[in-house]
Write a protein that holds these residues in place. Structure first.
Motif, short mmCIF file in Angstrom:
data_model
loop_
_atom_site.label_atom_id
_atom_site.label_comp_id
_atom_site.label_asym_id
_atom_site.label_seq_id
_atom_site.Cartn_x
_atom_site.Cartn_y
_atom_site.Cartn_z
N GLY A 98 -10.68 -9.15 1.12
CA GLY A 98 -9.54 -8.33 1.47
C GLY A 98 -9.91 -6.87 1.27
O GLY A 98 -10.69 -6.55 0.36
N ILE A 99 -9.40 -5.99 2.13
CA ILE A 99 -9.80 -4.58 2.09
C ILE A 99 -8.57 -3.68 2.13
O ILE A 99 -7.69 -3.87 2.98
CB ILE A 99 -10.73 -4.25 3.28
N VAL A 100 -8.52 -2.72 1.20
CA VAL A 100 -7.47 -1.70 1.19
C VAL A 100 -8.17 -0.34 1.18
O VAL A 100 -9.02 -0.08 0.33
CB VAL A 100 -6.56 -1.82 -0.05
N LEU A 101 -7.80 0.52 2.13
CA LEU A 101 -8.44 1.81 2.28
C LEU A 101 -7.47 2.94 1.99
O LEU A 101 -6.26 2.73 1.85
CB LEU A 101 -9.01 1.96 3.69
N GLY A 155 3.90 5.21 0.24
CA GLY A 155 3.78 4.18 -0.77
C GLY A 155 4.13 2.80 -0.24
O GLY A 155 3.48 1.80 -0.57
N GLU A 156 5.15 2.74 0.62
CA GLU A 156 5.53 1.45 1.21
C GLU A 156 4.45 0.95 2.16
O GLU A 156 4.15 -0.25 2.19
CB GLU A 156 6.86 1.60 1.94
N GLN A 157 3.85 1.86 2.92
CA GLN A 157 2.78 1.44 3.81
C GLN A 157 1.59 0.88 3.03
O GLN A 157 0.98 -0.12 3.43
CB GLN A 157 2.32 2.62 4.67
N GLN A 158 1.27 1.51 1.89
CA GLN A 158 0.16 0.99 1.10
C GLN A 158 0.51 -0.35 0.46
O GLN A 158 -0.36 -1.20 0.27
CB GLN A 158 -0.28 2.02 0.05
N ARG A 159 1.78 -0.56 0.15
CA ARG A 159 2.21 -1.87 -0.35
C ARG A 159 2.03 -2.95 0.73
O ARG A 159 1.60 -4.07 0.44
CB ARG A 159 3.67 -1.83 -0.80
N VAL A 160 2.36 -2.60 1.97
CA VAL A 160 2.13 -3.54 3.07
C VAL A 160 0.64 -3.82 3.21
O VAL A 160 0.22 -4.97 3.38
CB VAL A 160 2.70 -2.99 4.40
N GLY A 187 1.14 6.85 -6.48
CA GLY A 187 -0.17 6.25 -6.68
C GLY A 187 -0.23 5.40 -7.93
O GLY A 187 -0.82 4.31 -7.93
N GLU A 188 0.39 5.88 -9.01
CA GLU A 188 0.41 5.10 -10.25
C GLU A 188 1.14 3.78 -10.04
O GLU A 188 0.73 2.73 -10.55
CB GLU A 188 1.08 5.91 -11.35
N GLY A 189 2.22 3.82 -9.27
CA GLY A 189 2.95 2.59 -8.98
C GLY A 189 2.11 1.61 -8.19
O GLY A 189 2.13 0.40 -8.46
N ILE A 190 1.35 2.12 -7.22
CA ILE A 190 0.49 1.25 -6.41
C ILE A 190 -0.61 0.64 -7.27
O ILE A 190 -0.93 -0.55 -7.15
CB ILE A 190 -0.13 2.04 -5.24
N VAL A 191 -1.19 1.44 -8.16
CA VAL A 191 -2.26 0.93 -9.03
C VAL A 191 -1.72 -0.18 -9.94
O VAL A 191 -2.34 -1.24 -10.09
CB VAL A 191 -2.86 2.07 -9.87
N GLY A 192 -0.55 0.05 -10.54
CA GLY A 192 0.04 -0.97 -11.40
C GLY A 192 0.31 -2.25 -10.64
O GLY A 192 0.05 -3.36 -11.14
#
Length: 242
Positions: A98-101, A155-160, A187-192
């Motif tokens: 899986g890849i997240v950029l 942030g929502e797009q990165q969650r998707v 960003g902190e929320g995404i990392v968590g």
């Protein structure tokens, strides 16, 4: 820092031996990767640090099967990538990687639900839309299933994107500066969320970051310079048996 030594062979999910990557003609070639040797055990969270141009993204690309190395051998989740053509590499990635950029790379004409479901369809999931709903709920987006990327915050797009990457339950998540386009709080929320989902799915993580504090949250930190791994440390002490 504690060097734990190499893990047992059966626990290795990424193995690289003598990996090189050269660009350009022989008379003017540019050496991007210069003989990378690496073992990563299953479930480990690995941060990759280094200055721009050190080879971090190129190493991730060859380990993820996005780019073919010039030389050496790579084995990912039990699959030998060495010598595979583009079609075979794409097939090898399915279900394994899986890849997240930094850029979210969502399909703009698809809803959040469809963006996640398509990765499950490609992986051969029997009910991709039901699984996509579950995955989006796990990242807090059950109420945004029918929204298109342009209707979502960064942030929502990165969650998707995270849901899409982890939905097929890959053995390895590759993340290249996943918070680079987000403000600090988002960003902190995404990392968590990413670390929480990794704990739940059991995926191994290879994370490219310039953030030393984020790297310190990983189990292991690799440092790169001039196409080589020049440092390999474990940032947290490990409790030894009495």
């Amino acid at each position: 820092m504690i060097d734990l030594g190499p893990p047992a062979d059966g626990d290795i999910v990424i193995r690289a031996r003598g990996v090189t990557l050269f660009l350009g003609p022989p008379e003017a070639r540019v050496e991007i990767l210069r003989g990378i040797d690496l073992d990563v055990p299953r479930g480990q969270r690995v941060a990759l640090l280094g200055p721009s141009g050190s080879g971090k993204s190129s190493l991730m690309a060859v380990l993820a099967g996005l780019e073919r190395p010039t030389g050496g051998r790579i084995q990912v989740a039990g699959c030998e990538l060495s010598g595979l053509d583009e079609d075979a590499l794409a097939e090898a990635r399915r279900g394994r990687v899986g890849i997240v950029l930094q850029a979210f790379h969502l399909i703009p004409t698809m809803t959040a639900l469809e963006n996640v479901a398509v990765s499950l369809e490609l992986a051969g999931h029997p009910d991709p839309f039901a699984a996509a709903r579950t995955e989006l709920a796990a990242v807090g987006l059950a109420h945004r299933l029918t929204h298109y990327p342009a209707q979502l915050s960064g942030g929502e797009q990165q969650r998707v994107a995270l849901a899409r990457a982890l939905a097929p339950r890959p053995a390895i998540l590759f993340a290249d500066e996943p918070t680079g386009n987000l403000d600090a709080a988002t960003g902190e929320g995404i990392v968590g969320l990413m670390f929480a989902r990794l704990a739940e799915t059991g995926a191994t993580l290879l994370l490219i970051t310039h953030d030393a504090e984020l790297a310190a949250r990983c189990d292991r930190i690799l440092s790169m310079r001039d196409g080589r791994i020049v440092g390999d440390v474990y940032p947290r002490p490990v409790a030894l048996p009495a």
